[in-house]
Design an enzyme around this catalytic site. Structure first.
Site, PDB file in Angstrom:
ATOM      1  N   ASP A   7       5.926   0.155  -3.721  1.00 56.43           N
ATOM      2  CA  ASP A   7       4.762  -0.479  -4.125  1.00 56.43           C
ATOM      3  C   ASP A   7       5.299  -1.272  -5.355  1.00 56.43           C
ATOM      4  OD1 ASP A   7       2.381  -1.857  -4.133  1.00 56.43           O
ATOM      5  OD2 ASP A   7       1.120   0.106  -4.625  1.00 56.43           O
ATOM      6  N   SER A   8       4.375  -2.075  -5.793  1.00 54.74           N
ATOM      7  CA  SER A   8       4.445  -2.807  -6.986  1.00 54.74           C
ATOM      8  C   SER A   8       3.948  -1.847  -8.008  1.00 54.74           C
ATOM      9  CB  SER A   8       3.615  -4.107  -6.995  1.00 54.74           C
ATOM     10  OG  SER A   8       2.254  -3.705  -6.817  1.00 54.74           O
ATOM     11  N   GLY A  40       1.284 -10.118  -6.667  1.00 60.70           N
ATOM     12  CA  GLY A  40       0.755 -11.097  -6.172  1.00 60.70           C
ATOM     13  C   GLY A  40       0.517 -12.125  -7.065  1.00 60.70           C
ATOM     14  N   CYS A  69       2.506  -1.438   0.547  1.00 60.16           N
ATOM     15  CA  CYS A  69       2.070  -2.557  -0.303  1.00 60.16           C
ATOM     16  C   CYS A  69       1.804  -3.658   0.569  1.00 60.16           C
ATOM     17  CB  CYS A  69       3.169  -3.070  -1.348  1.00 60.16           C
ATOM     18  SG  CYS A  69       2.729  -4.459  -2.272  1.00 60.16           S
ATOM     19  N   CYS A 176      -5.463  -4.059   0.378  1.00 57.87           N
ATOM     20  CA  CYS A 176      -4.447  -3.536  -0.640  1.00 57.87           C
ATOM     21  C   CYS A 176      -4.399  -2.154  -1.023  1.00 57.87           C
ATOM     22  CB  CYS A 176      -4.919  -4.382  -1.885  1.00 57.87           C
ATOM     23  SG  CYS A 176      -3.738  -3.631  -3.381  1.00 57.87           S
ATOM     24  N   THR A 177      -3.333  -1.551  -1.032  1.00 57.71           N
ATOM     25  CA  THR A 177      -3.078  -0.137  -1.058  1.00 57.71           C
ATOM     26  C   THR A 177      -3.613   0.414  -2.420  1.00 57.71           C
ATOM     27  OG1 THR A 177      -0.973  -0.204  -2.072  1.00 57.71           O
ATOM     28  CG2 THR A 177      -1.102   0.092   0.310  1.00 57.71           C
ATOM     29  N   HIS A 178      -3.761  -0.306  -3.534  1.00 53.92           N
ATOM     30  CA  HIS A 178      -4.479   0.145  -4.770  1.00 53.92           C
ATOM     31  C   HIS A 178      -5.921   0.703  -4.380  1.00 53.92           C
ATOM     32  CE1 HIS A 178      -0.969  -1.151  -6.726  1.00 53.92           C
ATOM     33  NE2 HIS A 178      -1.345  -0.615  -8.043  1.00 53.92           N
TER      34      HIS A 178
END
Length: 260
Positions: A7-8, A40, A69, A176-178
């Site tokens: 992921d980022s 992003g 992500c 968004c996974t966050h």
């Protein structure tokens, strides 16, 4: 068994926790990119960053790689698969639009500005939303605030996104996974007096299950837990970032890792 996640930033914690629920015995490789997060902000550079993070994870010879992500899945999944498969199965993250829309009614998709309105997301809405009324809600700043456990930033971004969410919304897709790390706060932000709680639909459980299917492994939630968690920050071996310990998913991984 070794499962890598990329992921980022720390949005991969939700999927990592889902993998551990299904297979506590899985060794984990967590590869993220705090030096360039959030991806992003510059979608044209996502593919290059995703490749670098994926290569760092692949060097640990995992059995599967979860792209945890949404932005990377939108912009870089085909490139990642072209480079790494078939030797390394690559599992992308898809917003849970189909299950959210199954009951009809009003559905909102909360996502980063880079994903909101993208041809990829619009295609998923066209193919899977059915008769549900879908509103795309951009959430500028929310992933970044979650990444840094910035309480004021999280509250501000939640309020802004909630203001764009229709008052009759029945379900919210966490695109968004966050966002899965602050799921209950999102539910509270969109709660309307006199209406039932909004259903939230994330992707962590689905991608964890798909990773096991791709490598022919069955869930074994009672397996002896592994204590192996390798963390890569922009390619560097490291510990989990301090902000990750703000969230239950991060604390559980850190607790397991500390017994090694």
């Amino acid at each position: 068994m070794k499962i890598a996640l990329m992921d980022s930033g720390i949005g991969l914690l939700a999927a990592a926790a889902a993998v551990r629920r299904l297979r506590p015995d899985a060794d984990l490789v967590l590869s993220c990119d705090p030096d360039h997060m959030p991806w992003g902000r510059a979608p044209e550079g996502v593919t290059a960053r995703a490749l670098a993070v994926a290569r760092a994870a692949a060097a640990h010879r995992p059995d599967a790689l979860i792209v945890a992500c949404n932005t990377a899945s939108v912009h870089a999944l085909a490139t990642l698969r072209a480079e790494l498969e078939p030797g390394l199965p690559v599992i992308g993250t898809v917003p849970a639009i189909k299950p959210a829309a199954a009951a009809g009614g009003s559905v909102a998709i909360w996502a980063t500005p880079a994903t909101t309105g993208s041809p990829y997301q619009r295609g998923l809405i066209r193919d899977f939303a059915g008769t549900a009324a879908v509103t795309e809600v951009p959430c500028p700043g929310l992933a970044d605030a979650v990444e840094h456990a910035d309480e004021a930033g999280i509250e501000k971004a939640l309020a802004a996104a909630a203001a764009l969410t229709p008052p009759d919304v029945r379900a919210v897709v966490l695109g968004c996974t966050h966002y899965e790390l602050v799921a209950e706060r999102i539910r509270d932000a969109v709660r309307r007096p006199g209406r039932p709680p909004v259903a939230l639909h994330g992707s962590a459980g689905a991608v964890a299950a798909q990773a096991l299917r791709r490598i022919g492994a069955e869930p074994a939630p009672s397996a002896e837990p592994s204590t192996s968690v390798a963390v890569l920050l922009s390619g560097r071996a490291a510990e989990l970032p301090q902000a990750a310990l703000t969230y239950p998913e991060g604390r559980r991984l850190a607790a397991v890792d500390s017994v090694r």
